[in-house]
Design a protein around this motif. Structure first.
Motif, PDB file in Angstrom:
ATOM      1  N   VAL A  93       0.780  -1.241   0.020  1.00  0.00           N
ATOM      2  CA  VAL A  93       0.079   0.024  -0.129  1.00  0.00           C
ATOM      3  C   VAL A  93       0.737   1.308   0.073  1.00  0.00           C
ATOM      4  CG1 VAL A  93      -1.757   1.368   1.446  1.00  0.00           C
ATOM      5  CG2 VAL A  93      -1.850  -1.382   1.160  1.00  0.00           C
ATOM      6  N   ILE A  94       0.556   2.102  -0.907  1.00  0.00           N
ATOM      7  CA  ILE A  94       1.604   3.163  -1.187  1.00  0.00           C
ATOM      8  C   ILE A  94       0.517   4.463  -0.767  1.00  0.00           C
ATOM      9  CG2 ILE A  94       2.798   4.655  -2.816  1.00  0.00           C
ATOM     10  CD1 ILE A  94       3.919   1.913  -2.485  1.00  0.00           C
ATOM     11  N   ASP A  95       1.315   5.052   0.304  1.00  0.00           N
ATOM     12  CA  ASP A  95       0.356   6.450   0.911  1.00  0.00           C
ATOM     13  C   ASP A  95       0.809   7.643  -0.193  1.00  0.00           C
ATOM     14  OD1 ASP A  95      -0.626   7.818   3.375  1.00  0.00           O
ATOM     15  OD2 ASP A  95       1.021   8.856   3.000  1.00  0.00           O
ATOM     16  N   ARG A  96       2.278   7.811  -0.394  1.00  0.00           N
ATOM     17  CA  ARG A  96       2.665   9.062  -1.063  1.00  0.00           C
ATOM     18  C   ARG A  96       3.878   8.665  -1.863  1.00  0.00           C
ATOM     19  NH1 ARG A  96       2.363  15.131   0.942  1.00  0.00           N
ATOM     20  NH2 ARG A  96       3.087  16.180  -0.983  1.00  0.00           N
ATOM     21  N   VAL A  97       4.100   9.273  -3.075  1.00  0.00           N
ATOM     22  CA  VAL A  97       5.505   9.059  -3.643  1.00  0.00           C
ATOM     23  C   VAL A  97       5.959  10.564  -3.647  1.00  0.00           C
ATOM     24  CG1 VAL A  97       6.550   8.611  -6.074  1.00  0.00           C
ATOM     25  CG2 VAL A  97       4.641   7.223  -5.187  1.00  0.00           C
ATOM     26  N   PHE A  98       7.170  10.855  -3.551  1.00  0.00           N
ATOM     27  CA  PHE A  98       7.983  11.989  -3.476  1.00  0.00           C
ATOM     28  C   PHE A  98       9.159  11.789  -4.425  1.00  0.00           C
ATOM     29  CE2 PHE A  98       5.937  12.292   0.681  1.00  0.00           C
ATOM     30  CZ  PHE A  98       5.715  13.397   1.093  1.00  0.00           C
ATOM     31  N   PRO A  99       9.455  12.788  -5.078  1.00  0.00           N
ATOM     32  CA  PRO A  99      10.493  12.825  -6.029  1.00  0.00           C
ATOM     33  C   PRO A  99      11.889  13.047  -5.274  1.00  0.00           C
ATOM     34  CG  PRO A  99       9.404  15.094  -6.214  1.00  0.00           C
ATOM     35  CD  PRO A  99       8.601  14.304  -5.297  1.00  0.00           C
ATOM     36  N   PHE A 100      12.998  12.664  -5.820  1.00  0.00           N
ATOM     37  CA  PHE A 100      14.293  12.508  -4.841  1.00  0.00           C
ATOM     38  C   PHE A 100      14.577  13.908  -4.140  1.00  0.00           C
ATOM     39  CE2 PHE A 100      18.662  12.852  -3.998  1.00  0.00           C
ATOM     40  CZ  PHE A 100      19.129  11.801  -3.285  1.00  0.00           C
ATOM     41  N   GLU A 101      14.235  15.033  -5.020  1.00  0.00           N
ATOM     42  CA  GLU A 101      14.606  16.239  -4.842  1.00  0.00           C
ATOM     43  C   GLU A 101      13.635  16.745  -3.495  1.00  0.00           C
ATOM     44  OE1 GLU A 101      13.422  15.509  -7.876  1.00  0.00           O
ATOM     45  OE2 GLU A 101      15.667  15.361  -8.607  1.00  0.00           O
ATOM     46  N   GLN A 102      12.422  16.207  -3.112  1.00  0.00           N
ATOM     47  CA  GLN A 102      11.805  16.435  -2.137  1.00  0.00           C
ATOM     48  C   GLN A 102      11.900  15.285  -0.846  1.00  0.00           C
ATOM     49  OE1 GLN A 102       7.815  16.905  -3.323  1.00  0.00           O
ATOM     50  NE2 GLN A 102       8.170  18.484  -4.609  1.00  0.00           N
ATOM     51  N   ALA A 103      13.081  14.839  -0.773  1.00  0.00           N
ATOM     52  CA  ALA A 103      13.386  13.627   0.209  1.00  0.00           C
ATOM     53  C   ALA A 103      13.063  14.036   1.721  1.00  0.00           C
ATOM     54  CB  ALA A 103      14.627  13.269  -0.034  1.00  0.00           C
ATOM     55  N   VAL A 104      13.453  15.527   1.918  1.00  0.00           N
ATOM     56  CA  VAL A 104      13.158  15.902   3.225  1.00  0.00           C
ATOM     57  C   VAL A 104      11.765  16.008   3.596  1.00  0.00           C
ATOM     58  CG1 VAL A 104      13.661  18.031   4.598  1.00  0.00           C
ATOM     59  CG2 VAL A 104      15.623  17.292   3.155  1.00  0.00           C
ATOM     60  N   ASP A 105      10.996  16.529   2.771  1.00  0.00           N
ATOM     61  CA  ASP A 105       9.635  16.636   2.734  1.00  0.00           C
ATOM     62  C   ASP A 105       8.932  15.121   3.030  1.00  0.00           C
ATOM     63  OD1 ASP A 105       9.486  19.345   2.444  1.00  0.00           O
ATOM     64  OD2 ASP A 105       9.442  19.258   0.294  1.00  0.00           O
ATOM     65  N   ALA A 106       9.385  14.139   2.423  1.00  0.00           N
ATOM     66  CA  ALA A 106       9.002  12.823   2.506  1.00  0.00           C
ATOM     67  C   ALA A 106       9.205  12.277   3.836  1.00  0.00           C
ATOM     68  CB  ALA A 106       9.700  11.981   1.354  1.00  0.00           C
ATOM     69  N   TYR A 107      10.476  12.558   4.219  1.00  0.00           N
ATOM     70  CA  TYR A 107      10.704  12.023   5.679  1.00  0.00           C
ATOM     71  C   TYR A 107      10.035  12.975   7.030  1.00  0.00           C
ATOM     72  CZ  TYR A 107      14.821   9.495   4.492  1.00  0.00           C
ATOM     73  OH  TYR A 107      15.513   8.340   3.909  1.00  0.00           O
ATOM     74  N   ARG A 108       9.554  14.328   6.522  1.00  0.00           N
ATOM     75  CA  ARG A 108       8.532  14.857   7.364  1.00  0.00           C
ATOM     76  C   ARG A 108       7.353  14.413   7.479  1.00  0.00           C
ATOM     77  NH1 ARG A 108      11.580  20.305   5.594  1.00  0.00           N
ATOM     78  NH2 ARG A 108      13.005  20.578   6.973  1.00  0.00           N
ATOM     79  N   HIS A 109       6.866  14.233   6.111  1.00  0.00           N
ATOM     80  CA  HIS A 109       5.577  13.566   5.913  1.00  0.00           C
ATOM     81  C   HIS A 109       5.262  12.147   6.822  1.00  0.00           C
ATOM     82  CE1 HIS A 109       1.711  12.289   3.969  1.00  0.00           C
ATOM     83  NE2 HIS A 109       2.278  11.101   3.647  1.00  0.00           N
ATOM     84  N   TYR A 110       6.319  11.290   6.628  1.00  0.00           N
ATOM     85  CA  TYR A 110       6.464  10.084   7.546  1.00  0.00           C
ATOM     86  C   TYR A 110       6.431  10.335   8.604  1.00  0.00           C
ATOM     87  CZ  TYR A 110       7.786   5.494   8.827  1.00  0.00           C
ATOM     88  OH  TYR A 110       7.900   4.295   9.442  1.00  0.00           O
ATOM     89  N   ALA A 111       7.007  11.305   9.193  1.00  0.00           N
ATOM     90  CA  ALA A 111       7.396  11.360  10.708  1.00  0.00           C
ATOM     91  C   ALA A 111       6.009  12.356  11.364  1.00  0.00           C
ATOM     92  CB  ALA A 111       8.435  12.318  11.048  1.00  0.00           C
ATOM     93  N   ASP A 112       5.240  13.080  10.657  1.00  0.00           N
ATOM     94  CA  ASP A 112       4.208  14.000  11.027  1.00  0.00           C
ATOM     95  C   ASP A 112       2.952  13.624  10.763  1.00  0.00           C
ATOM     96  OD1 ASP A 112       6.570  15.525  12.308  1.00  0.00           O
ATOM     97  OD2 ASP A 112       6.385  16.705  10.480  1.00  0.00           O
ATOM     98  N   ALA A 113       2.742  12.925   9.599  1.00  0.00           N
ATOM     99  CA  ALA A 113       1.322  12.659   8.961  1.00  0.00           C
ATOM    100  C   ALA A 113       0.701  11.297   9.363  1.00  0.00           C
ATOM    101  CB  ALA A 113       1.301  12.849   7.624  1.00  0.00           C
ATOM    102  N   SER A 114       1.599  10.193  10.224  1.00  0.00           N
ATOM    103  CA  SER A 114       0.976   8.863  10.434  1.00  0.00           C
ATOM    104  C   SER A 114       0.447   8.585   9.030  1.00  0.00           C
ATOM    105  CB  SER A 114      -0.340   8.966  11.287  1.00  0.00           C
ATOM    106  OG  SER A 114       0.219   9.601  12.506  1.00  0.00           O
TER     107      SER A 114
END
Length: 124
Positions: A93-114
């Motif tokens: 199950v894929i919640d969201r896909v981020f481009p590599f350039e937005q890796a920091v946003d991906a980690y934030r989403h993972y940590a903050d958005a459950s």
């Protein structure tokens, strides 16, 4: 190995701080302890079969690191698992896909958005 003193190189690249996470697949834990940042995590995945120097408990304690063992199973188990996944058409199950350039946003989403499912960083 292209960098025999890889722990020293990690220290140099991080201005002496060390790495927050080390994945140790060779079983040379004393080198991982040298490379880890204060309070970091070392994941011990396997061993190469060669005899490693003993781990200095004082160095591990001083690092404040968490040492975790990670069991990965045998090749036969891996092959059986992949056959099962293929036979039954299992897909993550894929919640969201981020481009590599937005890796920091991906980690934030993972940590903050459950997230419900995997958070993917796409690098192609």
């Amino acid at each position: 190995m292209t960098t025999p003193d890889w722990a020293g190189e990690v220290r140099a690249l991080t201005e002496g701080r060390g790495a927050d996470r080390v994945v140790d697949v060779a079983g040379l834990l004393h080198e991982s302890v040298r490379a880890i940042a204060l309070g970091g995590t070392i994941a011990c995945v396997g061993f190469t079969g060669r005899t490693a120097p003993p781990l200095d408990p004082q160095a591990l304690f001083a690092s404040g690191a968490t040492l975790r063992s990670v069991a990965v199973g045998s090749r036969a188990q891996f092959t059986a698992m992949n056959a099962f996944i293929e036979t039954h058409g299992l897909r993550p199950v894929i919640d969201r896909v981020f481009p590599f350039e937005q890796a920091v946003d991906a980690y934030r989403h993972y940590a903050d958005a459950s997230p419900f499912g995997k958070v993917v960083i796409h690098h192609f």
